[in-house]
Design an enzyme around this catalytic site. Structure first.
Site: not given
Length: 750
Positions: A47, A444, A545
């Site tokens: 269907r 940094g 880190d």
């Protein structure tokens, strides 16, 4: 008179355009083979696919000068338990050329396979008799796979409807298998078109038409619907005050889908609204779902109407005016969006589908309460109508596409593979390549990139100052990575991926830096994975880190083979990582193992995080530098044998040197810092109870004995046996970044 003249002129123009178009189409037909009509076989299995194929069939039937239509019916259309839905094809005034009983009853996995086999046995005879120029196949059902396989092996062209889509079950595999067998493709969305192109299908043989069912959907909403609602739901039911439920088994997890159906029915019973429940399709597990319906008395419940089939035109009206549609049928996420009716999509069966905002997903529908809450949220809402899957003009496009097919073209389909480099898979140099990773460490001060081998050897390292701005930093990372990747070829290293170690809080799943430390500026809400992966065409992993240091120890250092351990980095700041049961802990918001911010004194010095008394405020390189400057300003730092140049910056190194030369105040500061670190470690022992603590970083050797002493004095007896060691890894940040790649890209999950 003027109006009549204009009408006549318009009619003449229309007539001229019509005959021009007719002439053009005849030219195409002549090109396709001696003015012969295109013989089209449409095969429908159930269907659901008939609702998509019927509009095309009507279009083909309406143009007998161009097409001959043969209809083949098979699958669940011919089964009484599923509504004998072949009758709706007859009611639509289509002549059914062949009825094929292809379903082996049993509704389990084996029955599905046997049904495919039975269809493969019966279809060749039908196709031999029909001799179609093209077979139209829809979707992703197992019956459709049998059709496509038969047609392909019998050298009959195949037009596949709705290829390129993604749902989330075995249907995906079947759909994509049919795509590879098909010669022509009609897709419904731009994403599906792109998927087909990605699957190496010829772009010239792909038509983005939209879904054929939308041609009927978008023209049906204004029809009389109250009589349909009364017939199927009940005399006293109002629009937007009933539910339509349509749920099918998930063949890859039948037990769970049956349980989910049971929970859905329980939720619907509790919700206490009139509900139309459609029987499930014929997939494996449907028999058990019907048993669940009968066990709960759904067919006799006053609030429920359970039916095997609703004609598509009437089904359209029912979902268009429902208060909600619930289940896992594709019609919920596709067709229902055309009306803005709220939908609750349960489980994973349609998890990959494109949806409008009317769809609420309940992917883990594992409790009745969760489904009930979704019903309360969605029922009665009204959303904007969505046209993701079509604009109502699919059939004209498909008919034009069919007319353009040149039957004189070679039948063998071609695939459009993307260009690839010369195959070197059998080259001895390739076989002997060293599997390696590109490791990136964002500190940094410095930005470092290294080629790291599977054994942890740093083959080559590149170092630059870390730029201050986001644009410069990303640009430099890409430049250094591309330089390293190019050099890796000369070094006979095969790069498996890129691992990035960075300060701050990281979402490793998405590869995004959420918040950075103050040491790295302009580094919050940064997507690192996408630009690097796009530039290098390699997978990219990103992590904090401290976590990378722990991964380095697990793969290359003291933590190898240890089930539970903690790594503490003592450097500019204090960080760390926790390995529990051999796995890295990230936490619910990715801030687990922020060990530097364990508070060891309420009255301690201020930390960069804004708090007071953190380990980092005592024991980090920045904290020691702060104390060294204080001593220097008071002329209490330098002792015999020490000197500092005028332009030289006072740092933690000077404090350590002074302590070694007998400076009692410097020694006291280092002991206080080590004690603070030791107290933090004791807190970790009492929380995580690891068997090993690894101190890493430039200050680790100065702190290790003090930390051990604090543990002996402060820790519980059961935690005193912990081993505290100094890392023996030369570069844990780079090795940890590399292990992100080497662990995951070489892992095989079965």
């Amino acid at each position: 008179m003027a109006v009549q003249k204009n009408i006549n002129l318009c009619f003449l123009l229309f007539q001229e355009l019509y005959f021009k178009n007719l002439s053009r189409q005849k030219q195409i037909m002549e090109k396709n083979g001696n003015n012969r009509k295109l013989r089209v076989c449409v095969a429908t299995c159930n269907r659901a696919d008939y609702s998509k194929l019927a509009p095309i069939m009507f279009g083909i039937k309406a143009e007998p000068q161009f097409f001959e239509l043969d209809v083949v019916v098979l699958g669940s259309h011919l089964i009484d338990d599923y509504g004998n839905t072949y009758r709706m094809i007859e009611q639509d005034d289509f002549d059914i050329h062949t009825r094929l009983h292809t379903i082996v009853r049993g509704e389990d996995e084996a029955a599905m396979v046997e049904s495919v086999g039975l269809a493969l046995v019966k279809l060749p005879d039908v196709l031999n008799r029909l001799k179609p120029d093209i077979v139209i196949v829809h979707g992703d059902r197992f019956d459709a796979l049998a059709l496509a396989t038969s047609a392909a092996l019998m050298n009959i062209r195949i037009l596949h409807i709705e290829g390129g889509e993604v749902s989330g079950t075995i249907d995906d595999s079947i759909r994509h298998a049919i795509t590879k067998l098909a010669h022509f493709h009609v897709c419904c969305t731009r994403s599906a078109e792109q998927h087909l192109i990605s699957m190496c299908e010829d772009h010239d043989r792909i038509l983005l038409a939209g879904c054929p069912s939308y041609d009927k959907l978008l023209s049906s909403k204004n029809k009389d619907y109250m009589s349909i609602i009364r017939m199927w739901i009940g005399e006293d039911v109002k629009p937007r005050d009933y539910i339509v439920a349509l749920q099918h088994p998930v063949t890859t997890d039948i037990k769970h889908s049956i349980k989910m159906f049971e929970l859905t029915l329980d939720a619907l019973i509790s919700f206490n609204k009139r509900t139309l429940v459609l029987f499930p399709n014929i997939d494996a597990g449907s028999k058990e779902m019907v048993r669940v319906m009968r066990k709960k008395g759904i067919e006799h419940h006053p609030n429920f109407r359970a039916v095997k089939h609703v004609p598509f035109e009437q089904f359209i009206q029912l979902v268009a005016h429902a208060g909600c549609v619930i289940g896992n049928s594709s019609c919920g996420v596709r067709e229902v969006g055309a009306f803005g009716t709220p939908v609750i999509n349960l489980g994973t069966r349609q998890i990959g589908r494109e949806t409008g905002e009317n769809v609420l997903h309940v992917r883990d529908a594992d409790t009745q309460d969760k489904i009930l809450q979704a019903l309360h949220l969605q029922f009665g809402q009204q959303y904007p109508c969505s046209k993701i899957y079509g604009d109502g003009n699919a059939v004209p496009r498909i008919l034009k596409f069919l007319k353009s097919i040149d039957l004189k073209e070679p039948l063998q389909k071609k695939f459009c593979f993307p260009p690839v480099k010369e195959n070197i898979s059998q080259d001895i140099d390739h076989i002997l390549e060293t599997q390696s990773a590109l490791a990136v460490d964002l500190g940094g001060t410095n930005l470092r990139v290294a080629i790291v081998s599977m054994k942890g050897e740093i083959v080559k390292k590149y170092t630059q100052l870390n730029p201050k701005t986001y644009e410069d930093r990303i640009g430099l990372i890409l430049k250094m990575c591309m330089e390293a990747a190019s050099e890796a070829v000369n070094l006979n290293c095969r790069i498996l991926g890129v691992g990035i170690s960075t300060g701050g809080r990281v979402n490793p799943r998405e590869g995004i830096v959420l918040h950075s430390t103050k040491l790295i500026q302009e580094w919050s809400s940064v997507d690192l994975r996408t630009p690097i992966s796009d530039a290098l065409h390699l997978p990219v992993w990103v992590d904090n880190d401290g976590n990378c240091a722990a991964l380095a120890e697990r793969k290359f250092g003291h933590g190898k083979g240890v089930e539970n351990f903690v790594t503490l980095i003592t450097g500019t700041g204090i960080g760390g990582g926790i390995i529990h049961q051999h796995e890295l802990i990230h936490g619910s918001s990715f801030c687990a193992a922020e060990l530097g911010h364990i508070v060891v004194s309420l009255e301690g010095p201020e930390c960069l995080c804004g708090s007071h008394g953190c380990i980092e405020a005592y024991a980090s390189g920045i904290a020691l530098q702060r104390e060294a400057k204080k001593l220097h300003d008071e002329d209490l730092l330098l002792v015999g044998g020490m000197s500092v140049k005028t332009e030289e910056t006072i740092s933690a190194v000077h404090l350590i040197q002074a302590a070694k030369l007998g400076n009692a105040k410097a020694d006291s500061i280092l002991r206080t810092a080590g004690t603070a670190l030791g107290l933090g470690v004791v807190n970790i022992l009492h929380t995580m109870n690891p068997s090993l603590v690894i101190l890493s970083g430039v200050l680790a050797g100065h702190y290790v004995n003090i930390v051990k002493d604090v543990i002996r004095r402060q820790a519980l007896f059961s935690a005193e046996t912990v081993d505290v060691v100094v890392s023996n890894l030369a570069d844990p940040a780079l090795l940890g970044a590399a292990s992100l790649v080497l662990d995951y890209s070489t892992r095989r999950i079965y």
